[in-house]
Write a protein that holds these residues in place. Structure first.
Motif, PDB file in Angstrom:
ATOM      1  N   GLN A  17       0.846  -1.211   0.000  1.00 62.67           N
ATOM      2  CA  GLN A  17       0.000   0.000   0.000  1.00 62.67           C
ATOM      3  C   GLN A  17       0.878   1.257   0.000  1.00 62.67           C
ATOM      4  O   GLN A  17       0.590   2.223  -0.701  1.00 62.67           O
ATOM      5  CB  GLN A  17      -0.939   0.001   1.215  1.00 62.67           C
ATOM      6  CG  GLN A  17      -2.004   1.084   1.142  1.00 62.67           C
ATOM      7  CD  GLN A  17      -3.125   0.889   2.163  1.00 62.67           C
ATOM      8  OE1 GLN A  17      -3.748  -0.164   2.241  1.00 62.67           O
ATOM      9  NE2 GLN A  17      -3.384   1.901   2.952  1.00 62.67           N
ATOM     10  N   PHE A  18       1.971   1.210   0.759  1.00 61.22           N
ATOM     11  CA  PHE A  18       2.897   2.349   0.790  1.00 61.22           C
ATOM     12  C   PHE A  18       3.614   2.462  -0.559  1.00 61.22           C
ATOM     13  O   PHE A  18       3.747   3.555  -1.118  1.00 61.22           O
ATOM     14  CB  PHE A  18       3.915   2.201   1.930  1.00 61.22           C
ATOM     15  CG  PHE A  18       4.964   3.273   1.886  1.00 61.22           C
ATOM     16  CD1 PHE A  18       4.654   4.577   2.259  1.00 61.22           C
ATOM     17  CD2 PHE A  18       6.251   3.001   1.429  1.00 61.22           C
ATOM     18  CE1 PHE A  18       5.602   5.591   2.189  1.00 61.22           C
ATOM     19  CE2 PHE A  18       7.198   4.012   1.356  1.00 61.22           C
ATOM     20  CZ  PHE A  18       6.879   5.304   1.736  1.00 61.22           C
ATOM     21  N   LYS A  19       4.029   1.302  -1.088  1.00 62.78           N
ATOM     22  CA  LYS A  19       4.767   1.338  -2.367  1.00 62.78           C
ATOM     23  C   LYS A  19       3.884   1.928  -3.470  1.00 62.78           C
ATOM     24  O   LYS A  19       4.340   2.726  -4.284  1.00 62.78           O
ATOM     25  CB  LYS A  19       5.244  -0.068  -2.744  1.00 62.78           C
ATOM     26  CG  LYS A  19       6.456  -0.492  -1.914  1.00 62.78           C
ATOM     27  CD  LYS A  19       7.222  -1.623  -2.553  1.00 62.78           C
ATOM     28  CE  LYS A  19       6.663  -2.943  -2.151  1.00 62.78           C
ATOM     29  NZ  LYS A  19       7.494  -4.085  -2.542  1.00 62.78           N
ATOM     30  N   ASP A  20       2.580   1.547  -3.452  1.00 61.30           N
ATOM     31  CA  ASP A  20       1.659   2.091  -4.467  1.00 61.30           C
ATOM     32  C   ASP A  20       1.520   3.599  -4.309  1.00 61.30           C
ATOM     33  O   ASP A  20       1.540   4.341  -5.292  1.00 61.30           O
ATOM     34  CB  ASP A  20       0.269   1.448  -4.342  1.00 61.30           C
ATOM     35  CG  ASP A  20       0.291  -0.018  -4.755  1.00 61.30           C
ATOM     36  OD1 ASP A  20       1.307  -0.453  -5.343  1.00 61.30           O
ATOM     37  OD2 ASP A  20      -0.693  -0.736  -4.466  1.00 61.30           O
ATOM     38  N   ALA A  21       1.381   4.047  -3.049  1.00 58.79           N
ATOM     39  CA  ALA A  21       1.234   5.491  -2.805  1.00 58.79           C
ATOM     40  C   ALA A  21       2.518   6.214  -3.212  1.00 58.79           C
ATOM     41  O   ALA A  21       2.471   7.286  -3.823  1.00 58.79           O
ATOM     42  CB  ALA A  21       0.910   5.742  -1.339  1.00 58.79           C
ATOM     43  N   ALA A  22       3.656   5.594  -2.898  1.00 57.83           N
ATOM     44  CA  ALA A  22       4.945   6.228  -3.199  1.00 57.83           C
ATOM     45  C   ALA A  22       5.145   6.351  -4.707  1.00 57.83           C
ATOM     46  O   ALA A  22       5.739   7.321  -5.193  1.00 57.83           O
ATOM     47  CB  ALA A  22       6.075   5.431  -2.560  1.00 57.83           C
ATOM     48  N   ALA A  23       4.621   5.349  -5.439  1.00 55.90           N
ATOM     49  CA  ALA A  23       4.793   5.361  -6.891  1.00 55.90           C
ATOM     50  C   ALA A  23       4.052   6.538  -7.528  1.00 55.90           C
ATOM     51  O   ALA A  23       4.398   6.989  -8.613  1.00 55.90           O
ATOM     52  CB  ALA A  23       4.290   4.042  -7.479  1.00 55.90           C
ATOM     53  N   LYS A  24       3.002   7.015  -6.810  1.00 55.11           N
ATOM     54  CA  LYS A  24       2.187   8.096  -7.381  1.00 55.11           C
ATOM     55  C   LYS A  24       2.738   9.478  -7.051  1.00 55.11           C
ATOM     56  O   LYS A  24       2.213  10.478  -7.516  1.00 55.11           O
ATOM     57  CB  LYS A  24       0.758   7.996  -6.845  1.00 55.11           C
ATOM     58  CG  LYS A  24      -0.027   6.834  -7.448  1.00 55.11           C
ATOM     59  CD  LYS A  24      -1.468   6.877  -6.971  1.00 55.11           C
ATOM     60  CE  LYS A  24      -2.101   5.507  -7.118  1.00 55.11           C
ATOM     61  NZ  LYS A  24      -3.050   5.219  -6.090  1.00 55.11           N
TER      62      LYS A  24
END
Ligand code: ATP
Ligand code: LTN
Length: 353
Positions: A130-137
């Motif tokens: 979930q953090f990685k997805d947010a960080a990717a954005k």
């Protein structure tokens, strides 16, 4: 199984905790007031919570501190905190059976989260998808620190109440597993303190997908409103959204995971109707997508309409919601404070006398 050792007393409106209740396993779950709850939240989580109250001692929280890990409009946040509470009550969560409260009303959540932060590594938190997805954005420097430490607050939520079981949608499995690992690590280092929780994920409906893009999860904080159905949507809007939901060009109404859009709609139908796959396929044999969508829309309306009547009544009487939440906070604080103190002592902090 761990007994309900930190049970609250019967004073101040706390439900009577007889021996039977004390022997029940404990459940904790939470929902963010980050938007109006969707049909995905209902199918994947809330609809199951009411049922679980019969078998478990339950704690359900509106996790407002988690919601503010992304920017929230203060007025909207306040409104949605009440609305989310009203939705939980309308979905059958009974304050006489369960503890229902707002996370920020129980300071021990933030305090234990800090303690858990000190026992967690950058590596553990960086692995969270979930953090990685947010960080990717967003860029590495502008991503909120609260999003990074989000899972330690979630672990604190769960561990404060000795929860054995955490019912969540599919997307939260990894966070519950981290809470499990962190509990084990703490117990190993400081001696048995926390119950090691496990996720409870429903077989069907644990990940309801976006109606316009069945490759992504239906989400209440999505920018476009066409991909989700809100629990508060009117019949006309529900019909419109379901009729325009993306499906493939096939003809048969069968459960086939390759046909993602149709599979998603069939899953919603299955959970709300309580029917099995075969029964549903038989019912729609030789019927077209149009008829299926119409029947699905009416089923959703039939499910949500009575809830909406109750939600509106609760929202007209926010002092009643305040009273329910105050009682929940009293019950939660009594339990959470004891567990926090126990954890503080274990790490060597001198606790207040
Ligand atoms: P946001 O969209 O703002 O990230 P969210 O709806 O994903 O929010 P919560 O409100 O905290 O997050 O979710 C409450 C519960 O609903 C969680 O157990 C979560 O796993 C579940 N849930 C959320 N979306 C879905 C979905 N599309 N399908 C099934 N379960 C879901
Ligand atoms: N992180 C969850 C919401 C949540 C939660 C919890 C769920 C916060 N604390 C404790 C279960 C148990 C989410 O984003 N859906």
């Amino acid at each position: 199984m761990v007994a309900f050792a930190a049970a609250p007393s019967t004073s101040q409106g706390t439900p009577n905790l007889n021996k039977k209740i004390m022997a029940k396993e404990i459940i904790f779950s939470g929902i963010k007031p980050s938007g109006v709850p969707t049909l995905g939240n209902y199918v994947g989580a809330i609809s199951k919570w009411a049922e679980l109250q019969q078998k478990y001692r339950c704690f359900f929280s509106v996790v407002d501190l988690h919601a503010i890990t992304v920017s929230q409009d203060p007025k909207e946040l306040r409104y949605r905190t009440y609305l989310t509470t009203a939705i939980m009550l309308a979905a059958g969560i009974d304050p006489k059976k369960s503890v229902i409260f707002v996370q920020s009303h129980v300071p021990a959540h933030s305090e234990l989260a800090w303690l858990i932060n000190t026992q967690s590594t950058m590596g553990e938190l960086s692995r969270m998808t979930q953090f990685k997805d947010a960080a990717a954005k967003t860029s590495k420097t502008s991503i909120g620190a609260g999003l990074f430490t989000y899972p330690t607050l979630m672990a604190a939520d769960i561990l404060l109440y000795d929860a054995h079981v955490v019912p969540v949608g599919d997307d939260q499995k990894q966070h519950v597993e981290l809470a499990r690992d962190l509990a084990q690590k703490f117990n190993h280092r400081f001696g048995k303190t926390f119950v090691v929780p496990k996720p409870l994920i429903r077989d069907s409906g644990a990940r309801i997908m976006d109606l316009q893009n069945p490759d992504k999860k239906m989400s209440k904080s999505d920018d476009s409103d066409r991909g989700y159905i809100l629990i508060t949507d009117s019949p006309d809007i529900i019909r419109k959204k379901i009729m325009s939901a993306v499906t493939d060009s096939g003809r048969n109404i069968v459960f086939n995971k390759k046909h993602k859009g149709l599979y998603n709609l069939l899953t919603i139908y299955q959970v709300l109707s309580g029917q099995g796959e075969k029964q549903i396929e038989k019912h729609f044999l030789n019927k077209g997508y149009g008829q299926f969508k119409q029947e699905l829309a009416e089923l959703i309306i039939k499910t949500l309409s009575p809830m909406q009547t109750q939600i509106n009544a609760y929202m007209k009487n926010t002092p009643r919601l305040d009273k329910i939440l105050a009682q929940g906070a009293r019950q939660a604080n009594q339990i959470a404070d004891l567990k926090l103190k126990e954890a503080y002592k274990k790490v060597g902090l001198v606790t207040k006398r």
